[in-house]
Design a protein around this motif. Structure first.
Motif, mmCIF file in Angstrom:
data_model
loop_
_atom_site.group_PDB
_atom_site.id
_atom_site.type_symbol
_atom_site.label_atom_id
_atom_site.label_comp_id
_atom_site.label_asym_id
_atom_site.label_seq_id
_atom_site.Cartn_x
_atom_site.Cartn_y
_atom_site.Cartn_z
ATOM 1 N N GLY A 107 0.496 -0.763 0.217
ATOM 2 C CA GLY A 107 -0.162 -0.510 0.147
ATOM 3 C C GLY A 107 1.151 0.828 -0.154
ATOM 4 O O GLY A 107 2.313 0.932 -0.179
ATOM 5 N N LEU A 108 -0.082 2.083 -0.516
ATOM 6 C CA LEU A 108 0.981 3.282 -0.431
ATOM 7 C C LEU A 108 -0.002 4.120 0.072
ATOM 8 O O LEU A 108 -0.614 5.168 0.019
ATOM 9 C CB LEU A 108 1.205 4.151 -1.557
ATOM 10 N N VAL A 109 0.901 5.451 1.179
ATOM 11 C CA VAL A 109 0.522 6.725 1.855
ATOM 12 C C VAL A 109 1.412 8.029 1.119
ATOM 13 O O VAL A 109 2.308 8.297 0.898
ATOM 14 C CB VAL A 109 0.269 6.524 3.646
ATOM 15 N N LEU A 110 0.082 9.247 0.766
ATOM 16 C CA LEU A 110 1.004 10.149 0.362
ATOM 17 C C LEU A 110 0.748 10.821 0.988
ATOM 18 O O LEU A 110 -0.003 11.702 2.038
ATOM 19 C CB LEU A 110 0.318 10.772 -0.866
ATOM 20 N N THR A 111 1.987 11.650 2.162
ATOM 21 C CA THR A 111 1.954 11.904 2.989
ATOM 22 C C THR A 111 1.344 14.031 2.678
ATOM 23 O O THR A 111 1.965 14.760 1.246
ATOM 24 C CB THR A 111 3.385 12.264 4.156
ATOM 25 N N GLY A 112 0.840 14.816 4.054
ATOM 26 C CA GLY A 112 0.704 15.957 3.904
ATOM 27 C C GLY A 112 2.288 16.876 3.648
ATOM 28 O O GLY A 112 3.193 16.254 3.686
ATOM 29 N N GLY A 113 2.002 17.907 4.062
ATOM 30 C CA GLY A 113 3.587 18.715 4.188
ATOM 31 C C GLY A 113 4.499 19.777 3.343
ATOM 32 O O GLY A 113 2.972 19.500 1.809
ATOM 33 N N GLY A 114 4.431 20.809 3.000
ATOM 34 C CA GLY A 114 5.348 21.296 2.272
ATOM 35 C C GLY A 114 4.921 22.701 2.214
ATOM 36 O O GLY A 114 3.464 23.351 2.190
ATOM 37 N N TYR A 115 5.495 23.764 1.973
ATOM 38 C CA TYR A 115 5.427 25.215 1.492
ATOM 39 C C TYR A 115 4.176 25.567 1.196
ATOM 40 O O TYR A 115 4.458 25.213 -0.129
ATOM 41 C CB TYR A 115 6.528 25.979 1.585
ATOM 42 N N GLN A 135 3.332 5.093 -11.243
ATOM 43 C CA GLN A 135 4.087 3.313 -11.177
ATOM 44 C C GLN A 135 2.762 2.532 -9.964
ATOM 45 O O GLN A 135 3.072 1.610 -10.796
ATOM 46 C CB GLN A 135 5.458 2.974 -10.973
ATOM 47 N N ALA A 136 3.084 3.513 -9.472
ATOM 48 C CA ALA A 136 1.570 2.480 -8.304
ATOM 49 C C ALA A 136 0.350 2.306 -8.976
ATOM 50 O O ALA A 136 -0.088 1.319 -8.116
ATOM 51 C CB ALA A 136 1.603 3.381 -6.882
ATOM 52 N N ILE A 137 0.072 3.549 -9.345
ATOM 53 C CA ILE A 137 -1.972 2.785 -9.602
ATOM 54 C C ILE A 137 -1.936 1.784 -10.260
ATOM 55 O O ILE A 137 -3.012 1.218 -10.088
ATOM 56 C CB ILE A 137 -2.354 4.196 -10.024
#
Length: 242
Positions: A64-72, A100-102
């Motif tokens: 599985g995959l988690v795309l995290t938050g954060g960033g200006y 690649q993940a989808i």
């Protein structure tokens, strides 16, 4: 069965305004990792690399995959907003991660920026929050991350409603921009008034993007545990083979 979840990281180049000037970093808030571990999943930090074959090795080894938050994000409204302008290296990397993940059909959870990345991958667009909504969607810096600011209304016709059987709930919020045009193969499934708070993939087994941060909510409201249990269930190869 061991369940491995890939986690994307935030990238600092060690510039003057970064956390540790002159020391380039890739990092992630530990709450993501602690949450996955608590629910019996094993996080794997995926380093930002331009080596597509190396990235393929990482993704072939996760469930599985988690795309995290954060960033200006720029505080002033811009004529055209894109995450590409809030960290070009990370943007290009996460676009390749999604590319690649989808096709692997592994479950994908996008949180805050991660939800917006999913939307941009499918051709959607972002806008700045209006002065009307900004005060209740962007928590002041230094505020507790579990501080809830506004309600959301969840569509009953959604995967989110299946695991969170309550139509309304109060959530935290840390964003100054929002999804304005929803990308192809996605549908909005939660709102705060006119602001989209969650999206789902219509052509993917389990793809959920949330504008808020459930990793900071489940300890004070155990109903959010269902979300991470659902991620685990769909990532578990043994569960899918039944």
């Amino acid at each position: 069965m061991t369940i491995w979840i890939g986690v994307t990281t935030h990238i600092d180049n060690g510039e003057e305004h970064d956390i540790y000037p002159n020391h380039p970093l890739q990092y992630v808030e530990r709450t993501y990792l602690d949450t996955l571990l608590h629910f019996g999943m094993n996080p794997v930090l995926i380093p930002a690399t331009k080596d597509k074959e190396k990235l393929q090795e990482y993704l072939s080894g996760v469930n599985g995959l988690v795309l995290t938050g954060g960033g200006y994000v720029a505080k002033k409204p811009a004529p055209s907003l894109t995450l590409q302008n809030t960290g070009t290296e990370r943007y290009q990397f996460e676009m390749e991660v999604l590319r690649q993940a989808i096709p692997l059909s592994i479950p994908i959870l996008g949180i805050c920026r991660g939800a917006q990345m999913i939307n941009e991958y499918y051709g959607g667009s972002l806008s700045s929050l209006s002065d009307q909504f900004l005060p209740v969607h962007y928590n002041k810096e230094g505020s507790p991350p579990n501080n809830c600011l506004h309600d959301i209304e969840i569509s009953p016709d959604s995967k989110l409603a299946e695991v969170l059987p309550f139509q309304k709930n109060t959530v935290n919020s840390f964003h100054r921009q929002h999804i304005s045009t929803v990308g192809e193969n996605l549908k909005p499934v939660a709102w705060n008034h006119t602001v989209i708070e969650a999206i789902e993939g219509t052509q993917h087994p389990w793809m959920v993007g949330l504008q808020f941060h459930p990793e900071h909510l489940w300890q004070q409201d155990n109903r959010w545990e269902n979300l991470f249990q659902s991620l685990k269930e769909h990532a578990d190869p043994l569960s899918l083979s039944k």
